[in-house]
Write a protein that holds these residues in place. Structure first.
Motif, PDB file in Angstrom:
ATOM      1  N   LEU A  46       0.846  -1.150   0.002  1.00 56.30           N
ATOM      2  CA  LEU A  46       0.026   0.090  -0.080  1.00 56.30           C
ATOM      3  C   LEU A  46       0.732   1.084  -0.139  1.00 56.30           C
ATOM      4  CD1 LEU A  46      -2.739  -0.684   2.225  1.00 56.30           C
ATOM      5  CD2 LEU A  46      -3.131  -0.365   0.134  1.00 56.30           C
ATOM      6  N   GLU A  47       1.872   1.246   0.638  1.00 57.96           N
ATOM      7  CA  GLU A  47       2.732   2.444   0.740  1.00 57.96           C
ATOM      8  C   GLU A  47       3.466   2.654  -0.658  1.00 57.96           C
ATOM      9  OE1 GLU A  47       2.942  -0.318   3.005  1.00 57.96           O
ATOM     10  OE2 GLU A  47       2.370   0.667   4.935  1.00 57.96           O
ATOM     11  N   SER A  48       3.854   1.720  -1.316  1.00 63.55           N
ATOM     12  CA  SER A  48       4.647   1.936  -2.715  1.00 63.55           C
ATOM     13  C   SER A  48       3.480   2.335  -3.840  1.00 63.55           C
ATOM     14  CB  SER A  48       4.879   0.522  -3.033  1.00 63.55           C
ATOM     15  OG  SER A  48       6.058   0.315  -2.366  1.00 63.55           O
ATOM     16  N   ARG A  49       2.196   1.874  -3.632  1.00 60.65           N
ATOM     17  CA  ARG A  49       1.094   2.326  -4.388  1.00 60.65           C
ATOM     18  C   ARG A  49       0.631   3.475  -3.977  1.00 60.65           C
ATOM     19  NH1 ARG A  49      -3.651  -1.289  -3.804  1.00 60.65           N
ATOM     20  NH2 ARG A  49      -4.330  -0.421  -5.914  1.00 60.65           N
ATOM     21  N   PHE A  50       0.590   4.032  -2.715  1.00 61.87           N
ATOM     22  CA  PHE A  50       0.345   5.329  -2.459  1.00 61.87           C
ATOM     23  C   PHE A  50       1.518   6.556  -3.168  1.00 61.87           C
ATOM     24  CE2 PHE A  50       1.087   9.028   0.329  1.00 61.87           C
ATOM     25  CZ  PHE A  50      -0.234   9.628   0.334  1.00 61.87           C
ATOM     26  N   ASP A  51       2.764   6.155  -3.094  1.00 59.69           N
ATOM     27  CA  ASP A  51       3.840   6.997  -3.467  1.00 59.69           C
ATOM     28  C   ASP A  51       3.701   7.017  -4.618  1.00 59.69           C
ATOM     29  OD1 ASP A  51       6.466   8.313  -2.883  1.00 59.69           O
ATOM     30  OD2 ASP A  51       7.189   6.724  -3.760  1.00 59.69           O
ATOM     31  N   LEU A  52       3.499   5.836  -5.601  1.00 58.98           N
ATOM     32  CA  LEU A  52       3.452   6.158  -6.969  1.00 58.98           C
ATOM     33  C   LEU A  52       2.348   6.790  -7.550  1.00 58.98           C
ATOM     34  CD1 LEU A  52       4.379   2.385  -7.817  1.00 58.98           C
ATOM     35  CD2 LEU A  52       5.854   4.463  -8.572  1.00 58.98           C
ATOM     36  N   ALA A  53       1.144   6.509  -6.803  1.00 60.39           N
ATOM     37  CA  ALA A  53      -0.097   7.539  -7.150  1.00 60.39           C
ATOM     38  C   ALA A  53       0.154   8.838  -6.844  1.00 60.39           C
ATOM     39  CB  ALA A  53      -1.226   6.761  -6.465  1.00 60.39           C
ATOM     40  N   TYR A  54       0.487   9.011  -5.723  1.00 59.13           N
ATOM     41  CA  TYR A  54       0.687  10.378  -5.114  1.00 59.13           C
ATOM     42  C   TYR A  54       1.586  11.214  -6.216  1.00 59.13           C
ATOM     43  CZ  TYR A  54       2.469  14.763  -3.177  1.00 59.13           C
ATOM     44  OH  TYR A  54       2.786  16.158  -2.904  1.00 59.13           O
ATOM     45  N   GLU A 109       8.852  12.931   8.607  1.00 61.49           N
ATOM     46  CA  GLU A 109       8.791  12.620   9.780  1.00 61.49           C
ATOM     47  C   GLU A 109       8.723  10.927   9.961  1.00 61.49           C
ATOM     48  OE1 GLU A 109       5.566  14.600  12.061  1.00 61.49           O
ATOM     49  OE2 GLU A 109       6.128  16.468  10.952  1.00 61.49           O
ATOM     50  N   GLY A 110       8.785  10.359   8.786  1.00 61.50           N
ATOM     51  CA  GLY A 110       9.074   8.809   8.728  1.00 61.50           C
ATOM     52  C   GLY A 110       7.567   8.323   9.301  1.00 61.50           C
ATOM     53  N   ASP A 111       6.358   9.030   9.071  1.00 62.53           N
ATOM     54  CA  ASP A 111       5.194   8.557   9.547  1.00 62.53           C
ATOM     55  C   ASP A 111       4.172   8.398   8.207  1.00 62.53           C
ATOM     56  OD1 ASP A 111       2.947   7.637  11.037  1.00 62.53           O
ATOM     57  OD2 ASP A 111       2.403   9.798  11.485  1.00 62.53           O
ATOM     58  N   LEU A 112       4.543   7.539   7.507  1.00 64.71           N
ATOM     59  CA  LEU A 112       3.557   7.111   6.309  1.00 64.71           C
ATOM     60  C   LEU A 112       2.513   6.239   6.599  1.00 64.71           C
ATOM     61  CD1 LEU A 112       2.960   8.025   3.279  1.00 64.71           C
ATOM     62  CD2 LEU A 112       4.409   6.047   2.764  1.00 64.71           C
ATOM     63  N   ASN A 113       1.297   6.921   7.153  1.00 63.63           N
ATOM     64  CA  ASN A 113       0.154   6.108   7.527  1.00 63.63           C
ATOM     65  C   ASN A 113      -0.821   5.914   6.636  1.00 63.63           C
ATOM     66  OD1 ASN A 113      -1.492   4.475   9.258  1.00 63.63           O
ATOM     67  ND2 ASN A 113      -2.072   6.508  10.573  1.00 63.63           N
ATOM     68  N   VAL A 114      -0.938   4.850   5.703  1.00 67.66           N
ATOM     69  CA  VAL A 114      -2.037   4.873   4.760  1.00 67.66           C
ATOM     70  C   VAL A 114      -2.659   3.433   4.947  1.00 67.66           C
ATOM     71  CG1 VAL A 114      -0.686   6.162   3.162  1.00 67.66           C
ATOM     72  CG2 VAL A 114      -0.316   3.659   2.937  1.00 67.66           C
ATOM     73  N   ASP A 115      -3.903   3.622   4.501  1.00 69.08           N
ATOM     74  CA  ASP A 115      -4.774   2.290   4.326  1.00 69.08           C
ATOM     75  C   ASP A 115      -5.472   2.329   3.018  1.00 69.08           C
ATOM     76  OD1 ASP A 115      -7.024   4.371   4.188  1.00 69.08           O
ATOM     77  OD2 ASP A 115      -7.605   4.171   6.489  1.00 69.08           O
ATOM     78  N   GLN A 116      -6.300   1.085   2.761  1.00 62.47           N
ATOM     79  CA  GLN A 116      -6.564   0.980   1.501  1.00 62.47           C
ATOM     80  C   GLN A 116      -7.639   2.082   0.828  1.00 62.47           C
ATOM     81  OE1 GLN A 116      -6.042  -1.898  -0.627  1.00 62.47           O
ATOM     82  NE2 GLN A 116      -6.880  -0.406  -2.008  1.00 62.47           N
ATOM     83  N   ARG A 117      -8.328   2.608   1.953  1.00 61.77           N
ATOM     84  CA  ARG A 117      -9.361   3.773   1.653  1.00 61.77           C
ATOM     85  C   ARG A 117      -8.645   4.638   0.895  1.00 61.77           C
ATOM     86  NH1 ARG A 117     -14.846   5.124   2.120  1.00 61.77           N
ATOM     87  NH2 ARG A 117     -14.719   7.127   0.722  1.00 61.77           N
ATOM     88  N   ILE A 118      -7.653   5.227   1.599  1.00 64.66           N
ATOM     89  CA  ILE A 118      -7.017   6.603   1.023  1.00 64.66           C
ATOM     90  C   ILE A 118      -6.364   6.302  -0.382  1.00 64.66           C
ATOM     91  CG2 ILE A 118      -4.717   6.203   2.282  1.00 64.66           C
ATOM     92  CD1 ILE A 118      -6.726   9.834   1.382  1.00 64.66           C
ATOM     93  N   VAL A 119      -5.908   5.041  -0.460  1.00 67.81           N
ATOM     94  CA  VAL A 119      -4.917   4.543  -1.730  1.00 67.81           C
ATOM     95  C   VAL A 119      -6.034   4.592  -2.692  1.00 67.81           C
ATOM     96  CG1 VAL A 119      -3.648   2.787  -2.848  1.00 67.81           C
ATOM     97  CG2 VAL A 119      -2.738   3.538  -0.435  1.00 67.81           C
ATOM     98  N   THR A 120      -7.074   4.066  -2.617  1.00 68.83           N
ATOM     99  CA  THR A 120      -8.468   4.030  -3.612  1.00 68.83           C
ATOM    100  C   THR A 120      -8.557   5.404  -3.792  1.00 68.83           C
ATOM    101  OG1 THR A 120      -9.024   1.678  -2.707  1.00 68.83           O
ATOM    102  CG2 THR A 120     -10.574   3.114  -3.930  1.00 68.83           C
ATOM    103  N   ASP A 121      -9.015   6.128  -2.925  1.00 66.30           N
ATOM    104  CA  ASP A 121      -9.273   7.505  -3.309  1.00 66.30           C
ATOM    105  C   ASP A 121      -8.406   8.408  -4.070  1.00 66.30           C
ATOM    106  OD1 ASP A 121     -11.885   6.956  -1.750  1.00 66.30           O
ATOM    107  OD2 ASP A 121     -11.127   8.125   0.031  1.00 66.30           O
ATOM    108  N   LEU A 122      -7.213   8.077  -3.618  1.00 64.58           N
ATOM    109  CA  LEU A 122      -5.968   8.731  -4.513  1.00 64.58           C
ATOM    110  C   LEU A 122      -6.192   8.078  -5.757  1.00 64.58           C
ATOM    111  CD1 LEU A 122      -3.466  10.367  -4.819  1.00 64.58           C
ATOM    112  CD2 LEU A 122      -2.449   8.560  -3.565  1.00 64.58           C
TER     113      LEU A 122
END
Length: 139
Positions: A46-54, A109-122
């Motif tokens: 999820l973290e990698s998908r978030f980073d790529l999508a962002y 800050e080293g605090d990448l707190n993502v879940d499926q919902r935010i990745v889907t919305d992104l």
């Protein structure tokens, strides 16, 4: 009549008027699409998908701003200007704004707190931006 973007140009302001560049625009779109495709793949964390999508969303938004003839002085403004660059409303830019905050917490800050919902919305928001950028005419 001057553009709302023109009001944001000048010393100490977040935009600089700069003619669009077809090669830069194409490169931003190509980079964004590759990242979005990888983020949609679903095999990464999820973290990698978030980073790529962002980063895909940012590249698309930057492409739209550059197509409009402006260069930003900071990352965040490309999301704030979506109503002016692509006619997208708060249902898109608010998601991207929230993700920018999440990204900053992760990066600084080293605090990448993502879940499926935010990745889907992104991903949905990024696809909306991609469709609008793809509909822009040539530079």
């Amino acid at each position: 009549m001057s553009s709302p973007l023109d009001a944001l140009c000048g010393p100490g302001k977040p935009l600089k008027a700069e003619p669009p560049d077809a090669r830069e625009f194409a490169g931003l779109k190509r980079s964004a699409q590759a990242r979005l495709n990888d983020a949609l793949g679903g095999t990464l964390t999820l973290e990698s998908r978030f980073d790529l999508a962002y980063n895909a969303a940012h590249a698309y938004c930057l492409a739209a701003l550059r197509w409009s003839g402006y260069r930003p002085s900071n990352r965040y403004i490309v999301f704030q200007l979506l109503p002016h660059t692509l006619g997208l409303g708060p249902e898109v830019w608010r998601v991207l704004s929230k993700c920018h905050g999440i990204r900053n917490l992760g990066e600084y800050e080293g605090d990448l707190n993502v879940d499926q919902r935010i990745v889907t919305d992104l991903l949905v928001a990024c696809q909306s931006v991609a469709a609008k950028v793809d509909a822009l005419g040539p530079v």
